[in-house]
Design a protein around this motif. Sequence first.
Motif, PDB file in Angstrom:
ATOM      1  N   UNK A  97     -21.207  35.510  68.673  1.00 20.93           N
ATOM      2  CA  UNK A  97     -20.188  34.619  69.243  1.00 20.93           C
ATOM      3  C   UNK A  97     -20.352  34.628  70.758  1.00 20.93           C
ATOM      4  N   UNK A  98     -20.081  33.490  71.394  1.00 20.18           N
ATOM      5  CA  UNK A  98     -20.172  33.403  72.854  1.00 20.18           C
ATOM      6  C   UNK A  98     -18.767  33.225  73.410  1.00 20.18           C
ATOM      7  N   UNK A 104     -16.196  46.490  58.614  1.00 21.39           N
ATOM      8  CA  UNK A 104     -16.452  45.434  59.596  1.00 21.39           C
ATOM      9  C   UNK A 104     -16.580  46.055  60.980  1.00 21.39           C
ATOM     10  N   UNK A 105     -17.582  45.617  61.737  1.00 25.20           N
ATOM     11  CA  UNK A 105     -17.776  46.094  63.109  1.00 25.20           C
ATOM     12  C   UNK A 105     -17.859  44.893  64.046  1.00 25.20           C
ATOM     13  N   UNK A 106     -17.006  44.908  65.067  1.00 23.67           N
ATOM     14  CA  UNK A 106     -17.016  43.840  66.071  1.00 23.67           C
ATOM     15  C   UNK A 106     -17.355  44.476  67.413  1.00 23.67           C
ATOM     16  N   UNK A 107     -18.447  44.020  68.015  1.00 26.03           N
ATOM     17  CA  UNK A 107     -18.871  44.587  69.295  1.00 26.03           C
ATOM     18  C   UNK A 107     -18.751  43.539  70.395  1.00 26.03           C
ATOM     19  N   UNK A 145     -21.190  40.206  66.995  1.00 27.35           N
ATOM     20  CA  UNK A 145     -21.449  40.481  68.406  1.00 27.35           C
ATOM     21  C   UNK A 145     -20.799  39.375  69.239  1.00 27.35           C
ATOM     22  N   UNK A 146     -19.882  39.772  70.114  1.00 29.29           N
ATOM     23  CA  UNK A 146     -19.227  38.811  71.015  1.00 29.29           C
ATOM     24  C   UNK A 146     -19.837  38.995  72.404  1.00 29.29           C
ATOM     25  N   UNK A 147     -20.605  38.022  72.844  1.00 29.42           N
ATOM     26  CA  UNK A 147     -21.236  38.097  74.172  1.00 29.42           C
ATOM     27  C   UNK A 147     -20.305  37.471  75.200  1.00 29.42           C
TER      28      UNK A 147
END
Lengths: 514, 246
Positions: free
Chosen positions: A93-94, A249-252, A303-305
């Motif tokens: 995700x951006x 669930x893993x959100x980074x 992955x949230x960039x």
Amino acid sequence: MSKAVPPTGATFVGMPPFPRAARDAVGDAQLRHNLRKATHTIRDKRAVVVDELADWAELRAAGAAIKDRTLRRLDEHLLAVEAAVTSAGGTVHWAADAAEANRIVADLVRATGETEVVKVKSMVTQEIGLNEALAAEGIRAYETDLAELIVQLGEDLPSHILVPAIHRNRAEIREIFVREMGEWGVPAPAGLTDEPAALAEAARRHLRERFLSAKVAVSGANFVVAETGTLVVVESEGNGRMCLTLPETLISVVGIEKVVPTWADLEVFLQLLPRSSTGERMNPYTSMWTGVTPGDGPQDFHLVLLDNGRTDVLADRTGRQALRCIRCSACLNVCPVYERTGGHAYGSVYPGPIGAILVPQLGGVATGKVDAQTASLPYASSLCGACYEVCPVAIDIPEVLVHLREQVVEGGGHRAEKAAMRAAEWVLDDPGRLRRVQRLAARSRKLIPKRAPGPGAAWTDSRSIPAVPAESFRDWWVRERSGPADTAQAGVRPTGSAPAAAVVEARESEGEGR
Amino acid sequence: MRVGLFITCVNDTLYPRTGRAVVRLLERLGCEVDFPLAQTCCGQMHWNTGYGPRIEPMVRRFADTFAGYDAVVTPSGSCGAMIRDNHPRAAARAQDPTLAADVAAVVPKVYDLTEFIVDVLGVTDVGAYFPHKVAYHPTCHSQRLMKLGDRPTALLREVRGLELLGLPGEQECCGFGGTFAVKNPDVSTAMGADKVRHAAGTGAEVLCAADNSCLMHIGGLMDRQRTGMRVLHLAEILASTEKEPA
């Protein structure tokens, strides 16, 4: 559990400018003692393990060069990250700013049906205020790093990048554990002492239940290796390893400057970081993961960039070196200002020297749109240079501080200071005027008060004013050493826009020396 | 060797004794010293406070004034560093190739007093006499920017009668920092208080340094606290003799 929502702690919103906050901090004897002891301990430990490496200077130069090279083609490396993570089964995700990142994370957690998440220590999620944003959505975020746990249980604010409870001593920590742990889960054991091992055991028992029940974890990352899309978390307690492996669930959430192109590049930073941060030769728990591995670890990875001002920093030729930062905190630990004020006085999640250059830039100081608190940060330094000396990626923090001061000045305000600076320029642009001012000071030296009124009190509240001599060096030289010909050159040719009367007076004044 | 003395505006105005000591010392060591009267200020206060774009005239004046000398000697680590590190940056920013060339020509000839004596003159025993206990504070810009290293203490060790005492925490900033001292007076004072405590704890009578601006702050604190110590520029100790004691 009696409380409906977990402590999300206080926020930095509404903090006063640095000098005001610092005044309270330097007067806090307990805080001063805690900080002096802690910063000197880590500082000395770092010095020992850095000095034992013969190639530290080369490692440091390599770290800086890798970061600079990567930042120059950041767009390409980020697309490589996206492609690699996606092909490994993760979702990228951006997020342009904090609000967007918080919304993405909240939506992802809600989609799991869970109302609790465990967290790996992460600066970037503090930067965007994720815990508060999740709380507003009815989601509880539990910090699992020991120091972050202390801060969260104490409804406190972090005051250091690496050791956020550095402002607390062990007696204070025991008191927080006894009072708060039972409110949120496994209580502190009866008869808890303030022995470090006993405090760590209490935290371990309290957190264990959390790790085993959590379905969702939120982390940041120290590095993202672009060539394989691998995320890297560097930590010392094993809580990170628990959070990164046990949940479904893993959100980074990761700042876009965390990319390194290759594993060979990563090797340099895995040497630089532990020695600079904790003073360890090798990092205790280094967790690495690439997308999703079927049957092993979280099966849903996001992955949230995050940008949140970073591309603006990248556009600033002098300021962009701040994006090399690997959040080691070496600059905090050696900073004489930080040692005396602690982190809270900086009013932001990134305190100390790196915070003083990062926070104003992320906040847009270049565009002149920051508040007085943020604008005060570039001045929170004596420019002593200790930070630059220890920075493992050679960020010239004093250079950036001065650069940001110029942006603050350009941003407006500071009317009295600007007038004073212009007056000083007028005097210093011409030796004749300087000489005239020196003579005026010498003539009136008996009248100079011991305690100055107004802004001068900032000096005389704690320090005497130096005695003004009867004769400047310049006058002594002219009297003792030069002939009349030299005296004629003694700067009596005022140039520029001096009023005629001032020129005449300067010439008359000059005549006294002949 | 024709030496141009850049005294600095602070020394010129407030510490002429230091300037006279530098002249006496360098002449004793066989130098021909000149003080070009067109000099004023290096622009450090403006640069470090965020007024960098305003110092171009000062940079130009410095380069013009000192163009003709074999060496330019200054008794201030922070002013020396300002010239060495930031005058080229200021000239580059001005986008004036002539100015940049003039600055590039003068900068390599700029020396801190201790560098000049040790490196150029090749001397560590300057024939000084100063029968006192002394601690040396290696000011931040002297050590980190000018990289004076052990030159100042090498000179002090050769002074007859002088007992050099180690200063605990010597590498820590005293808290002066130019306008930092008045923009953040509480932190500045807290830093200075530790410096004073360390200095007084050595049992020295004199705290010396190679920069009077730091000493103005430390000495001002000492005076207010009635510490009973005095501060002295290194040059005044090195100039001191039996006949003319500092």
